[in-house]
Design a protein around this motif. Structure first.
Motif, PDB file in Angstrom:
ATOM      1  N   UNK A  43       0.416   6.710   3.530  1.00 12.58           N
ATOM      2  CA  UNK A  43       0.343   7.907   2.675  1.00 12.58           C
ATOM      3  C   UNK A  43       1.658   8.678   2.704  1.00 12.58           C
ATOM      4  N   UNK A  44       2.207   8.899   3.896  1.00 16.99           N
ATOM      5  CA  UNK A  44       3.450   9.669   4.019  1.00 16.99           C
ATOM      6  C   UNK A  44       4.635   8.939   3.397  1.00 16.99           C
ATOM      7  N   UNK A  45       4.677   7.621   3.538  1.00 17.24           N
ATOM      8  CA  UNK A  45       5.723   6.856   2.863  1.00 17.24           C
ATOM      9  C   UNK A  45       5.628   7.046   1.346  1.00 17.24           C
ATOM     10  N   UNK A  46       4.412   7.057   0.841  1.00 19.17           N
ATOM     11  CA  UNK A  46       4.225   7.271  -0.598  1.00 19.17           C
ATOM     12  C   UNK A  46       4.727   8.631  -1.047  1.00 19.17           C
ATOM     13  N   UNK A  47       4.479   9.656  -0.228  1.00 21.33           N
ATOM     14  CA  UNK A  47       4.943  11.002  -0.561  1.00 21.33           C
ATOM     15  C   UNK A  47       6.465  11.082  -0.483  1.00 21.33           C
ATOM     16  N   UNK A  48       7.061  10.444   0.523  1.00 19.92           N
ATOM     17  CA  UNK A  48       8.524  10.448   0.633  1.00 19.92           C
ATOM     18  C   UNK A  48       9.156   9.791  -0.595  1.00 19.92           C
ATOM     19  N   UNK A  63       7.151   7.801  13.963  1.00 19.99           N
ATOM     20  CA  UNK A  63       7.352   6.482  13.378  1.00 19.99           C
ATOM     21  C   UNK A  63       8.813   6.335  12.938  1.00 19.99           C
ATOM     22  N   UNK A  64       9.505   5.319  13.453  1.00 17.00           N
ATOM     23  CA  UNK A  64      10.940   5.159  13.184  1.00 17.00           C
ATOM     24  C   UNK A  64      11.228   5.022  11.701  1.00 17.00           C
ATOM     25  N   UNK A  65      10.430   4.232  11.012  1.00 19.74           N
ATOM     26  CA  UNK A  65      10.645   4.014   9.585  1.00 19.74           C
ATOM     27  C   UNK A  65      10.485   5.308   8.799  1.00 19.74           C
ATOM     28  N   UNK A  66       9.448   6.072   9.123  1.00 19.63           N
ATOM     29  CA  UNK A  66       9.233   7.360   8.450  1.00 19.63           C
ATOM     30  C   UNK A  66      10.385   8.317   8.737  1.00 19.63           C
ATOM     31  N   UNK A  67      10.838   8.350   9.979  1.00 16.57           N
ATOM     32  CA  UNK A  67      11.907   9.276  10.356  1.00 16.57           C
ATOM     33  C   UNK A  67      13.201   8.951   9.611  1.00 16.57           C
ATOM     34  N   UNK A 108       0.826  -1.211   0.000  1.00 14.29           N
ATOM     35  CA  UNK A 108       0.000   0.000   0.000  1.00 14.29           C
ATOM     36  C   UNK A 108       0.860   1.261   0.000  1.00 14.29           C
ATOM     37  N   UNK A 109       2.033   1.200   0.618  1.00 13.71           N
ATOM     38  CA  UNK A 109       2.971   2.316   0.499  1.00 13.71           C
ATOM     39  C   UNK A 109       3.361   2.520  -0.963  1.00 13.71           C
ATOM     40  N   UNK A 110       3.600   1.419  -1.659  1.00 12.70           N
ATOM     41  CA  UNK A 110       3.951   1.501  -3.084  1.00 12.70           C
ATOM     42  C   UNK A 110       2.803   2.077  -3.888  1.00 12.70           C
ATOM     43  N   UNK A 111       1.586   1.630  -3.586  1.00  5.98           N
ATOM     44  CA  UNK A 111       0.413   2.143  -4.305  1.00  5.98           C
ATOM     45  C   UNK A 111       0.257   3.648  -4.081  1.00  5.98           C
ATOM     46  N   UNK A 112       0.472   4.101  -2.849  1.00  5.56           N
ATOM     47  CA  UNK A 112       0.396   5.539  -2.557  1.00  5.56           C
ATOM     48  C   UNK A 112       1.489   6.303  -3.305  1.00  5.56           C
ATOM     49  N   UNK A 125      16.722  10.674   4.741  1.00  5.85           N
ATOM     50  CA  UNK A 125      17.402  10.426   3.465  1.00  5.85           C
ATOM     51  C   UNK A 125      16.967  11.391   2.364  1.00  5.85           C
ATOM     52  N   UNK A 126      15.906  12.166   2.632  1.00  4.78           N
ATOM     53  CA  UNK A 126      15.385  13.072   1.604  1.00  4.78           C
ATOM     54  C   UNK A 126      16.431  14.093   1.191  1.00  4.78           C
TER      55      UNK A 126
END
Length: 209
Positions: free
Chosen positions: A142-147, A190-194, A93-97, A199-200
């Motif tokens: 959603x945020x993973x998709x935006x990143x 969220x650790x993964x999001x952070x 779902x992250x990929x889909x976003x 890396x951005x």
């Protein structure tokens, strides 16, 4: 000894196995469809901006399919068991976003909103982190998709120069910088999001160069 308890336990095991098979099948088909959509979107990296919308139109059938399989998941998962199984499908779902985010940017040069994700994928983004009463796309997904969009933008900026679309990198840089500023306003717990947010800056640097 009453053996019925073992018969009842086996019935529960069978139900659990059937549920896992249904979840795994939906995830497998979604993943395959996402990979096809991603392959199609990659063509945008070798085209000037005015032709990008044609690429986004070409993956609309894949979004219909993805929506269908998310619907299948929603039928399998009860609200009270949502987070019990959530780790199984969150990556796809992250990929889909991410696909929605890149498609929206290519077609309209803007940020995909939670409402856009709902339109493309058929389910609401749980922006308020409310209790689960129906199947949702989580705010983190959603945020993973935006990143993920930052990486696509960095590639697009470089490839735009190659196809002689020399003004486009400037627009991409301005958009990416504004988006990065928006992320800096978030207190990401969220650790993964952070980690991904950290890396951005490498993508931003690549775009600016």
């Amino acid at each position: 000894m009453d053996l019925q308890i073992f018969i009842d336990l086996q019935d529960k095991f069978d139900q659990e196995t059937s549920l896992y098979e249904g979840i795994n099948n939906a995830i497998k088909e979604m993943d395959r469809t996402c990979r096809l959509a991603s392959a199609k979107l990659t063509k945008a990296h070798s085209l000037p901006q005015e032709q990008a919308k044609d690429v986004t139109e070409s993956i609309k059938p894949q979004f219909v399919t993805i929506k269908q399989y998310i619907g299948e998941l929603s039928q399998l998962i009860k609200p009270e068991t949502f987070y019990r199984y959530h780790d199984r499908w969150t990556n796809v779902l992250q990929t889909a976003c991410a696909l929605v985010a890149f498609s929206i940017y290519l077609a309209e040069s803007r940020l995909a909103t939670p409402a856009d994700v709902e339109e493309y994928l058929g389910f609401k983004v749980n922006t308020e982190n409310a209790d689960i009463t129906v199947f949702v796309i989580t705010l983190e997904e959603y945020l993973h998709g935006i990143i993920s969009l930052f990486n696509e933008l960095s590639r697009l900026a470089v490839n735009s120069v190659i196809v002689n679309d020399v003004k486009r990198p400037q627009h991409i840089s301005a958009f990416a910088s504004e988006l990065y500023s928006g992320f800096q306003l978030l207190n990401l717990k969220n650790d993964s999001l952070r980690r991904r947010f950290d890396s951005i800056k490498y993508d931003i640097k690549r775009i600016e160069e």
